[in-house]
Design a protein around this motif. Structure first.
Motif, short mmCIF file in Angstrom:
data_model
loop_
_atom_site.label_atom_id
_atom_site.label_comp_id
_atom_site.label_asym_id
_atom_site.label_seq_id
_atom_site.Cartn_x
_atom_site.Cartn_y
_atom_site.Cartn_z
N MET A 94 3.82 -1.66 9.10
CA MET A 94 3.01 -1.58 7.88
C MET A 94 1.53 -1.63 8.26
O MET A 94 1.11 -2.45 9.04
CB MET A 94 3.36 -2.76 6.95
CG MET A 94 2.58 -2.75 5.64
SD MET A 94 3.19 -4.02 4.50
CE MET A 94 2.71 -5.52 5.32
N ALA A 95 0.72 -0.73 7.70
CA ALA A 95 -0.70 -0.73 7.99
C ALA A 95 -1.32 -2.04 7.55
O ALA A 95 -0.97 -2.60 6.53
CB ALA A 95 -1.37 0.45 7.27
N SER B 141 -4.09 -4.49 6.06
CA SER B 141 -5.17 -4.53 5.09
C SER B 141 -5.47 -5.98 4.83
O SER B 141 -4.61 -6.85 4.96
CB SER B 141 -4.78 -3.83 3.79
OG SER B 141 -5.77 -4.06 2.81
N THR C 96 -3.21 -4.71 -1.88
CA THR C 96 -3.12 -3.47 -1.11
C THR C 96 -1.93 -3.51 -0.17
O THR C 96 -1.22 -2.51 0.02
CB THR C 96 -4.41 -3.25 -0.32
OG1 THR C 96 -5.52 -3.26 -1.22
CG2 THR C 96 -4.38 -1.92 0.42
N ARG C 97 -1.66 -4.66 0.45
CA ARG C 97 -0.52 -4.77 1.36
C ARG C 97 0.80 -4.61 0.61
O ARG C 97 1.75 -4.03 1.13
CB ARG C 97 -0.57 -6.12 2.09
CG ARG C 97 -1.70 -6.20 3.10
CD ARG C 97 -1.49 -7.37 4.06
NE ARG C 97 -1.59 -8.65 3.39
CZ ARG C 97 -2.73 -9.30 3.19
NH1 ARG C 97 -3.87 -8.76 3.58
NH2 ARG C 97 -2.74 -10.47 2.59
N ARG D 16 1.24 -2.75 -2.05
CA ARG D 16 1.36 -1.32 -2.33
C ARG D 16 1.78 -0.55 -1.08
O ARG D 16 2.66 0.33 -1.14
CB ARG D 16 0.03 -0.78 -2.87
CG ARG D 16 0.06 0.69 -3.26
CD ARG D 16 -1.24 1.10 -3.94
NE ARG D 16 -1.18 2.48 -4.36
CZ ARG D 16 -1.51 3.52 -3.61
NH1 ARG D 16 -1.92 3.31 -2.36
NH2 ARG D 16 -1.43 4.75 -4.07
N GLU D 17 1.17 -0.88 0.06
CA GLU D 17 1.52 -0.19 1.31
C GLU D 17 2.98 -0.41 1.67
O GLU D 17 3.67 0.52 2.09
CB GLU D 17 0.61 -0.67 2.43
CG GLU D 17 -0.85 -0.22 2.27
CD GLU D 17 -1.77 -0.86 3.30
OE1 GLU D 17 -1.31 -1.81 3.98
OE2 GLU D 17 -2.92 -0.42 3.42
N ARG D 18 3.46 -1.64 1.50
CA ARG D 18 4.85 -1.94 1.83
C ARG D 18 5.80 -1.21 0.88
O ARG D 18 6.82 -0.67 1.31
CB ARG D 18 5.08 -3.45 1.76
CG ARG D 18 6.51 -3.89 2.02
CD ARG D 18 6.96 -3.53 3.42
NE ARG D 18 8.31 -4.00 3.68
CZ ARG D 18 9.00 -3.73 4.77
NH1 ARG D 18 8.45 -2.98 5.72
NH2 ARG D 18 10.22 -4.19 4.94
N LEU E 174 5.25 1.60 -0.75
CA LEU E 174 5.25 3.03 -0.43
C LEU E 174 6.03 3.30 0.86
O LEU E 174 6.70 4.34 0.98
CB LEU E 174 3.82 3.54 -0.30
CG LEU E 174 2.99 3.54 -1.60
CD1 LEU E 174 1.56 3.98 -1.32
CD2 LEU E 174 3.64 4.44 -2.65
N ALA E 175 5.94 2.39 1.81
CA ALA E 175 6.69 2.55 3.06
C ALA E 175 8.19 2.54 2.81
O ALA E 175 8.95 3.23 3.51
CB ALA E 175 6.30 1.46 4.05
N GLU F 89 -1.63 -4.43 -7.41
CA GLU F 89 -1.73 -3.56 -6.24
C GLU F 89 -3.15 -3.03 -6.03
O GLU F 89 -3.51 -2.67 -4.91
CB GLU F 89 -0.76 -2.39 -6.38
CG GLU F 89 0.70 -2.81 -6.24
CD GLU F 89 1.65 -1.64 -6.17
OE1 GLU F 89 2.80 -1.83 -5.79
OE2 GLU F 89 1.21 -0.50 -6.50
#
Length: 442
Positions: free
Chosen positions: A1-2, A4, A9-10, A12-14, A16-17, A40
């Motif tokens: 996971m990118a 942040s 934001t984290r 949202r990233e998770r 979407l992953a 998010e």
């Protein structure tokens, strides 16, 4: 996971992953999709059980979502940069500074907080000097005596040849005035020593009452389902100052009335479903807007939104009747605040809510909602008694304002803004020009 630095934001990233839809995660966590969208995009704080539930549904450890720079540190560093005039591109580097140089970031945050604390101290001392009769009288006596001594000394210094009779009178006046000055200074020292012996140094019943409410974090569980008897029990725990207890009793009786009108659990359920917009909540729950805003200010200390909410209630004269502090937005206790606040604008249009997005000199951004409503039933031949209520909500550091915020201050005395048409007195933080121009016409 990118990686942040912001929890929303984290999340949202998770999500979407995992190719999970926002609506599906919101339904699994028991909240609305719109509220998850705010989380998010870092427009709503998240912690506790809700964060743990979301972490479970994202199949990630709770601490994984919490890793990174502390949100409060990020906001403080960003605000400190904005206060010095850094542009938006430079402000976006705050996360990298915190990640790469945490010690320097902490130093910047500490210095910014110290500066803010000093400004609040100056403001508080100005309030006390202006509104405390005993201190004002003692200060007036000292300054008047200093002027008299200065005048007599000037005459003696500029007039070499003085009639002996007049010289004797001047010497007598100088002796008497110097004694008055010593007595006045002694009275001020005695006054300050008396205040120090009283404890925290509160100089007025308003400060005593406010400190009592602050110590309870403005939340009183016994009053959520209690009665007037519980109010009296809490008043008995207040400091032994009759005037302060009267103010505390008034605040607690209002709390009791609001709790009966809007139970806390109903409010918290609504917040999870539709967010913390006071206008939307008031309409959805069918309660008066001022009641709704007072209940938001009474959220339990463990509520995720509590740290980002402040409240100020004033009467028609601008005097504060109730205050719930919020970090980064100093609310006055006895002196007037910034004339540009929607709180004061609402007094000109009772019954009509006023909303504004505000930015302080340090760059921090807040949403403010205010309304002025009659505090008593109208009576023929008597003017309306209005109380204006303003709710302040902090905007996350990374949330870009939809509209340009209104530039405001805290109070003119310690506001660093220049060329403000609403300024009523010079600031202690900016030099006064030799020939200042009036900002407004009288």
């Amino acid at each position: 996971m990118a990686r942040s630095e912001l929890t929303g934001t984290r999340i949202r990233e998770r999500r979407l992953a995992l190719r999970m839809r926002q609506a599906d995660l919101a339904r699994a966590a028991g909240i609305s999709a719109s509220y998850l969208n705010l989380i998010e995009h870092n427009k709503r704080r998240i912690a506790g059980k809700l964060l743990a539930d979301i972490a479970t549904h994202l199949d990630v450890d709770y601490t994984e979502l919490m890793q990174g720079a502390d949100q409060a540190l990020l906001e403080t560093v960003t605000a400190a940069g904005a206060a010095t005039g850094l542009n938006e591109d430079a402000l976006t580097q705050a996360e990298g500074l915190i990640r790469g140089f945490p010690s320097w970031a902490g130093l910047i945050a500490n210095q910014a907080e110290q500066i803010a604390a000093l400004e609040r101290s100056v403001d508080a001392l100005n309030d006390r000097l202006t509104h405390d009769p005993a201190l004002a009288e003692a200060m007036h006596e000292v300054l008047s005596t200093v002027s008299a001594v200065r005048s007599t000394a000037s005459i003696l210094a500029s007039t070499p040849e003085i009639d002996p009779n007049w010289l004797g009178r001047f010497h007598t006046n100088l002796d008497e005035d110097s004694r008055r000055l010593a007595d006045g200074a002694e009275a001020m020292v005695s006054y300050f020593e008396t205040q120090a012996r009283r404890g925290p140094g509160f100089l007025a019943p308003t400060e005593v009452a406010s400190a009592f409410l602050d110590s309870a974090q403005h939340h009183f569980p016994t009053l959520e389902t209690g009665s007037e008897t519980d109010v009296e029990a809490l008043c008995a725990e207040a400091p032994e100052d009759a005037n302060a207890r009267t103010m505390v009793r008034t605040a607690l009786l209002q709390y009791l009335h609001d709790a009966r009108q809007l139970p806390m659990q109903i409010l918290r359920d609504a917040i999870l479903d539709i967010g913390v917009d006071p206008l939307v909540l008031a309409e959805e729950l069918s309660v008066p807007l001022d009641c709704l805003m007072r209940r938001l200010a009474a959220l339990p200390p463990d509520a995720a939104e509590t740290a980002d909410i402040g409240l100020l209630v004033i009467d028609s004269a601008g005097a504060a009747r109730y205050r719930r502090p919020i970090s980064g937005f100093a609310l006055p206790l006895v002196t007037a605040g910034c004339p540009l606040w929607p709180l004061y604008q609402s007094l000109a249009r009772p019954h009509y809510p006023v909303q504004s997005r505000l930015t302080l000199p340090d760059g921090a951004v807040f949403d403010a909602t205010a309304i002025a409503l009659p505090a008593t039933r109208p009576r023929p031949g008597t003017p309306d008694v209005l109380h204006a209520t303003m709710l302040i909500q902090r905007m996350p550091a990374k949330s870009l304002p939809v509209t340009r915020p209104l530039a405001v201050g805290v109070t003119c005395r310690v506001c660093a803004r220049t060329n403000c048409t609403a300024r009523r007195e010079p600031s202690l933080l900016t030099p006064v020009p030799d020939h200042p121009k009036a900002d407004t016409a009288f």
